[in-house]
Design a protein around this motif. Structure first.
Motif, mmCIF file in Angstrom:
data_model
loop_
_atom_site.group_PDB
_atom_site.id
_atom_site.type_symbol
_atom_site.label_atom_id
_atom_site.label_comp_id
_atom_site.label_asym_id
_atom_site.label_seq_id
_atom_site.Cartn_x
_atom_site.Cartn_y
_atom_site.Cartn_z
ATOM 1 N N ALA A 455 1.002 -1.537 -0.011
ATOM 2 C CA ALA A 455 -0.064 0.204 0.234
ATOM 3 C C ALA A 455 0.499 0.905 -0.109
ATOM 4 C CB ALA A 455 -0.827 -0.039 0.944
ATOM 5 N N PRO A 456 0.339 1.848 -0.859
ATOM 6 C CA PRO A 456 1.725 3.280 -1.037
ATOM 7 C C PRO A 456 2.558 4.064 0.844
ATOM 8 C CG PRO A 456 -0.951 3.564 -2.352
ATOM 9 C CD PRO A 456 -0.993 2.599 -1.746
ATOM 10 N N PRO A 457 1.178 3.872 1.631
ATOM 11 C CA PRO A 457 2.451 4.593 2.470
ATOM 12 C C PRO A 457 3.472 3.625 3.212
ATOM 13 C CG PRO A 457 -0.297 4.496 3.067
ATOM 14 C CD PRO A 457 -0.076 4.023 1.623
ATOM 15 N N PHE A 458 3.063 2.715 2.816
ATOM 16 C CA PHE A 458 3.900 0.994 3.532
ATOM 17 C C PHE A 458 4.652 0.377 2.599
ATOM 18 C CE2 PHE A 458 -0.324 0.924 5.635
ATOM 19 C CZ PHE A 458 0.277 1.653 6.810
ATOM 20 N N SER A 459 4.821 0.439 1.647
ATOM 21 C CA SER A 459 5.572 0.182 0.259
ATOM 22 C C SER A 459 5.596 0.080 -1.318
ATOM 23 C CB SER A 459 5.330 -1.431 0.553
ATOM 24 O OG SER A 459 6.186 -3.005 -0.122
ATOM 25 N N PRO A 460 6.612 0.678 -1.951
ATOM 26 C CA PRO A 460 6.294 0.303 -2.961
ATOM 27 C C PRO A 460 5.600 -1.162 -3.376
ATOM 28 C CG PRO A 460 8.343 -0.130 -2.599
ATOM 29 C CD PRO A 460 8.096 0.280 -1.313
ATOM 30 N N GLY B 209 -21.851 -5.482 7.643
ATOM 31 C CA GLY B 209 -21.004 -5.985 8.674
ATOM 32 C C GLY B 209 -20.899 -5.274 9.829
ATOM 33 N N GLU B 210 -20.052 -5.542 11.026
ATOM 34 C CA GLU B 210 -20.797 -5.716 12.699
ATOM 35 C C GLU B 210 -19.161 -4.557 12.504
ATOM 36 O OE1 GLU B 210 -19.951 -8.275 15.845
ATOM 37 O OE2 GLU B 210 -21.130 -9.312 14.160
ATOM 38 N N HIS B 211 -18.106 -4.803 11.184
ATOM 39 C CA HIS B 211 -17.032 -4.062 11.517
ATOM 40 C C HIS B 211 -16.597 -3.382 10.369
ATOM 41 C CE1 HIS B 211 -16.169 -5.506 15.519
ATOM 42 N NE2 HIS B 211 -17.064 -6.553 15.481
ATOM 43 N N VAL B 212 -15.730 -2.488 10.240
ATOM 44 C CA VAL B 212 -14.793 -2.244 8.607
ATOM 45 C C VAL B 212 -13.741 -3.669 8.951
ATOM 46 C CG1 VAL B 212 -15.682 0.308 9.156
ATOM 47 C CG2 VAL B 212 -13.563 -0.675 9.709
ATOM 48 N N LEU B 213 -13.157 -3.370 7.120
ATOM 49 C CA LEU B 213 -12.313 -3.978 7.105
ATOM 50 C C LEU B 213 -12.801 -5.944 6.876
ATOM 51 C CD1 LEU B 213 -9.253 -1.932 7.532
ATOM 52 C CD2 LEU B 213 -10.062 -2.580 5.816
ATOM 53 N N GLY B 214 -13.842 -5.870 7.019
ATOM 54 C CA GLY B 214 -14.263 -7.696 7.463
ATOM 55 C C GLY B 214 -13.496 -8.411 6.835
ATOM 56 N N PRO B 215 -12.705 -9.076 5.615
ATOM 57 C CA PRO B 215 -11.498 -9.647 5.117
ATOM 58 C C PRO B 215 -10.755 -9.633 6.004
ATOM 59 C CG PRO B 215 -12.157 -8.101 3.346
ATOM 60 C CD PRO B 215 -12.658 -7.664 4.368
ATOM 61 N N PHE B 216 -10.017 -8.235 7.116
ATOM 62 C CA PHE B 216 -9.249 -8.553 8.386
ATOM 63 C C PHE B 216 -9.083 -9.033 9.321
ATOM 64 C CE2 PHE B 216 -6.134 -5.136 6.115
ATOM 65 C CZ PHE B 216 -6.546 -5.097 4.859
ATOM 66 N N THR B 349 3.618 -17.754 -12.620
ATOM 67 C CA THR B 349 4.012 -16.287 -11.634
ATOM 68 C C THR B 349 3.421 -15.869 -10.330
ATOM 69 O OG1 THR B 349 0.750 -16.827 -12.471
ATOM 70 C CG2 THR B 349 1.872 -16.175 -14.082
ATOM 71 N N GLY B 350 3.678 -16.963 -9.561
ATOM 72 C CA GLY B 350 3.098 -17.380 -8.456
ATOM 73 C C GLY B 350 2.863 -16.901 -7.621
ATOM 74 N N ASP B 351 2.193 -17.676 -6.601
ATOM 75 C CA ASP B 351 1.033 -17.669 -5.792
ATOM 76 C C ASP B 351 1.157 -16.441 -5.133
ATOM 77 O OD1 ASP B 351 0.979 -20.929 -6.255
ATOM 78 O OD2 ASP B 351 2.496 -20.913 -3.683
ATOM 79 N N ILE B 352 -0.344 -16.591 -4.579
ATOM 80 C CA ILE B 352 -0.615 -15.460 -3.561
ATOM 81 C C ILE B 352 -1.176 -16.219 -2.377
ATOM 82 C CG2 ILE B 352 -1.411 -13.931 -5.701
ATOM 83 C CD1 ILE B 352 -4.261 -15.036 -4.948
ATOM 84 N N ALA B 353 -0.983 -14.843 -1.482
ATOM 85 C CA ALA B 353 -1.967 -15.268 -0.333
ATOM 86 C C ALA B 353 -2.383 -14.221 0.457
ATOM 87 C CB ALA B 353 -0.699 -15.224 0.885
ATOM 88 N N GLY B 354 -2.858 -13.397 -0.671
ATOM 89 C CA GLY B 354 -3.629 -12.320 -0.186
ATOM 90 C C GLY B 354 -3.004 -11.560 1.176
ATOM 91 N N THR B 355 -2.412 -11.241 1.102
ATOM 92 C CA THR B 355 -1.783 -10.566 1.459
ATOM 93 C C THR B 355 -2.006 -8.635 1.362
ATOM 94 O OG1 THR B 355 0.158 -12.189 0.916
ATOM 95 C CG2 THR B 355 0.667 -9.794 3.116
ATOM 96 N N ALA B 356 -2.078 -7.782 2.411
ATOM 97 C CA ALA B 356 -3.103 -7.123 2.169
ATOM 98 C C ALA B 356 -2.543 -5.731 3.507
ATOM 99 C CB ALA B 356 -4.566 -6.815 1.492
ATOM 100 N N VAL B 357 -2.389 -5.101 3.188
ATOM 101 C CA VAL B 357 -2.337 -3.509 4.273
ATOM 102 C C VAL B 357 -2.869 -2.648 3.372
ATOM 103 C CG1 VAL B 357 0.290 -4.556 5.268
ATOM 104 C CG2 VAL B 357 0.219 -2.972 2.924
ATOM 105 N N ILE B 431 3.394 -7.788 9.471
ATOM 106 C CA ILE B 431 2.236 -9.029 7.823
ATOM 107 C C ILE B 431 2.637 -9.881 7.227
ATOM 108 C CG2 ILE B 431 1.813 -7.178 5.998
ATOM 109 C CD1 ILE B 431 -0.353 -10.137 8.127
ATOM 110 N N ASP B 432 4.602 -9.065 6.558
ATOM 111 C CA ASP B 432 4.967 -9.327 5.808
ATOM 112 C C ASP B 432 5.909 -11.050 5.951
ATOM 113 O OD1 ASP B 432 4.390 -8.032 3.992
ATOM 114 O OD2 ASP B 432 6.154 -7.007 4.136
ATOM 115 N N THR B 433 6.056 -10.750 7.335
ATOM 116 C CA THR B 433 6.887 -12.129 8.379
ATOM 117 C C THR B 433 5.766 -13.159 8.159
ATOM 118 O OG1 THR B 433 8.190 -10.160 10.020
ATOM 119 C CG2 THR B 433 7.489 -13.066 10.803
#
Lengths: 478, 478
Positions: A455-460, B209-216, B349-357, B431-433
């Motif tokens: 995400a732009p604030p944290f990483s390219p 939902g009950e909170h924002v950012l459901g997928p988190f 193309t590489g796996d994805i892990a759904g990593t997001a920030v 989260i990258d760890t």
């Protein structure tokens, strides 16, 4: 339970982690901890920041008070020095503060005697005004030496019930320094350069090598050199300090090549060595590093005797061989695992990767694994390295800063061997990505394809670690 | 070389990564990119920060200008829409800005058509003053709508040669809003809450939902809810927005339960869907997600046709199945790999892990892998989760802040399945760890024993991720 007690020698990270875990898992087991000094469970790594003045009280650095240790049911004996081990009788010889001696039987014994600061081969380190920084008393003494004569008291330094007023006595009538020399550009040297600068001193750092922070490699060293200079520290690189001289206190530093400097105070941080004197006359074997040899469970060569922390070796995740890397997490983790093992549920102490981070003013530097050619080759690898300079955030996002990543891999297998990171914006935490990949035995191709966060604030889009892997992967294919 | 050209549909992350890599690896290959709009290679994820005013010019969000694309030898055709694919003839039908049509032959074809913002099932989203945020024109329009009437120009917004002045026309005589509603509490909703607040608006966020950012997950959601409220955003949780109503522009928002609010502007961010219309009448198959089905090299079911980016699936590192997670790095990486494959050197193309920030004011939130029970169970796992609240630095070190880590593992195997992190101090990068451990197929016991970095300014002795692993490991053993 009639098992003999679990006896621990040393009341810091490894020792108290082991004692606490054992007591939690086996509450009926008697656990006795002998600590030769007044302090227990203190954060070594926090002492430069106490000297700097960023942390108010010495006692803030304690993670557990003796009372809290007592509450855990641990029989903690401070000011008790263990002077010998009889491994056939399974006893340790103990001398208390009054000089009284007794023998303490053990069922299991943990040697967690830590390390000590090296001063050799520098002469004159016994002079007043010459310090090492290894432990709480050193930190207190340095602070006392920096403050106006007589101002530092046990109370003003937050020494609680632990700091012996005698530590401060030499500074009751002491002119504070204006010029200080730091001998050695390792962690302690770099952190103390920041601390002394915060006191407005004229700081000179002497380092034998071409750059500070040798174990972090050249890319980090160059950048930290520049940061230190930017902050007014005078670097004397490629200089071997031979002696410190003076009459009543240190007055002058002299190098092998003839360089000399008048100084009012010197800090010597040229290395650490394991405290292994206690096992010298026992069958407990040492490893090649000079630290106590252990297996994956922290067991020494003698039945019932364990070792952990800065006095012991541990298995290196990259080389697979045992090595000596004295660091805080290693000590805590190994101690905790041994506590569990001793309680009857064997647990490995875990590999080490030599992961370390250090702050140098605004620069954050990290390293993990094998980062120099010699060590890689000694372990049988053919190392290839690449260094990239990238942005810590999307380049258009405010606060983006240069981040320099170096990765090293084995040419034939592509296996990641180590890496370093340096920069001002969240650089230190990024080394954990590399450390995790190392411990996962990943190849550079696998690292290149990691799904890291963007995400732009944290990483390219491509995190600097990914960019480095991409470039290194390209080099391996050439 | 007489190979037919490599044709790319879509000039953003996946498309231009593929074109650039192919041209670099096979300079003689003709590479043609069709982009239906004026913009290429823009950073979607930066647009909320442009709206916020933290980034001055729209063109700052371009990673490559059309001229730079040209310099790479890529035949870039902007304002060219691909309207059909004939997979048996290996041609695409193209319509240019003047409406002229032609057929373009291809040897290899990459479908990189991206995604679009969903507005259904909310009614009234066509009203003036109702926006989505998907692309540069949307960002420009929202900024124009926030500024005093007529102040926003192509020049003032830094639109360069790309922004069509027509995008700004509706706001030439437009009263700026005071109250704005955000429909949807995903990334876009949370980021835009920050952006609108920076403009001094009264911001209301509606979330089903009950909170924002459901997928988190809940631990992150709760903390981000609190942050949004602390910053003055009014949260309407558990509310389903049914319609936006108004006469000449949006005036009112109405929810299913009867809640209503007078608003001057609304941003609808309720999801994204893959743009797959182009392949609808072709034999190119879609996956269960509705995005284009691909293999590990980005190949679709039709020979010579690839898909990448927000329109395509990718293999999930944890489930092993193909899934649709539209994110920037995935698009860049898959595009680059396909470019290399097309050039003759096949690369996965590489796996994805759904990593997001995501940044929510001062809170940084990250997620990776599987974090909800339903998805874990659907993938055949028996999930166990633990959440710990720990310090970002040694607790005595200035700036230490709470960091909340949740880890989830499979009860039987101990395998790590996913995790989340939230906090104000370097939380996102942590989260990258977890993502790296996931892709290394590590168990929680292995994560617990990772040799992560420790220094008081950056981490406690046990990094919060290690502490979470320690606690979760304990739970698995119960």
């Amino acid at each position: 339970m009639t098992a003999e007690p679990f006896v621990v020698v040393g009341g810091d990270a490894a020792g108290l982690s082991a004692a606490s875990k054992c007591k939690r898992e086996a509450p009926d087991r008697e656990v006795v901890v002998f600590e030769k000094g007044p302090w227990v469970s203190y954060a070594h790594c926090g002492t430069p920041y106490f000297v700097k003045g960023e942390i108010d009280a010495l006692t803030d650095l304690l993670s557990l008070s003796p009372d809290e240790v007592d509450e855990r049911g641990i029989d903690l004996r401070r000011e008790h020095e263990v002077t010998g081990i009889d491994t056939s009788e399974r006893t340790v010889a103990v001398r208390d503060a009054d000089g009284d001696r007794r023998d303490q039987p053990y069922g299991d014994l943990l040697v967690a005697t830590g390390g000590h600061a090296l001063t050799a081969p520098v002469d004159g380190t016994g002079l007043p005004g010459v310090f090492s920084l290894h432990g709480m008393d050193d930190a207190a003494a340095i602070r006392a030496a920096l403050e106006p004569a007589g101002e530092a008291t046990v109370e003003s330094l937050g020494g609680g019930d632990f700091l012996d007023p005698g530590v401060l006595e030499p500074y009751a009538d002491w002119a504070p320094p204006e010029t200080v020399a730091i001998v050695g550009g390792g962690y302690v040297g770099v952190e103390m350069a920041e601390a002394f600068t915060a006191h407005g001193l004229d700081v000179h750092l002497f380092q034998r090598g071409e750059h500070v922070l040798g174990p972090f490699g050249e890319a980090v060293g160059e950048r930290v050199d520049a940061e230190l200079r930017d902050r007014g520290v005078t670097l004397h690189l490629g200089e071997t300090v031979e002696r410190l001289v003076g009459d009543e206190r240190v007055e002058r530093l002299e190098c092998a090549g003839g360089t000399a400097l008048d100084v009012d105070l010197a800090l010597v941080g040229v290395g650490v060595r394991p405290n292994v004197g206690l096992v010298a006359d026992t069958p407990v074997e040492l490893g090649d590093s000079g630290a106590v040899a252990v297996d994956d469970y922290g067991r020494t060569s003698v039945d019932g005797v364990y070792a952990a922390g800065d006095c012991a070796e541990a298995r290196h995740a990259v080389t697979g061989a045992f090595d000596w890397v004295p660091l805080g997490l290693t000590a805590n983790r190994a101690g905790r695992a041994i506590g569990q093992t001793v309680a009857g549920d064997p647990k490995p102490t875990g590999d080490i990767a030599g992961t370390a981070v250090v702050k140098a003013f605004d620069q954050e530097a990290g390293r993990t694994g094998l980062v120099d050619r010699e060590r890689c080759e000694a372990a049988g690898f053919d190392p290839v390295s690449e260094t990239v300079t990238d942005s810590s955030r999307s380049s258009y996002y405010p606060g983006a800063a240069e981040t320099v990543v170096t990765l090293t891999a084995d040419r034939e297998t592509g296996r990641l061997l180590g890496g370093t990171v340096v920069g001002t914006d969240r650089a230190a935490v990024r080394i954990d990505t590399v450390a995790t990949a190392l411990e996962g035995d990943m190849t550079v191709a696998e690292v290149e394809n990691l799904d890291l966060a963007y995400a732009p604030p944290f990483s390219p889009v491509w995190d600097p670690v990914l960019t480095a892997a991409k470039v290194l992967h390209g080099s391996l294919d050439d």
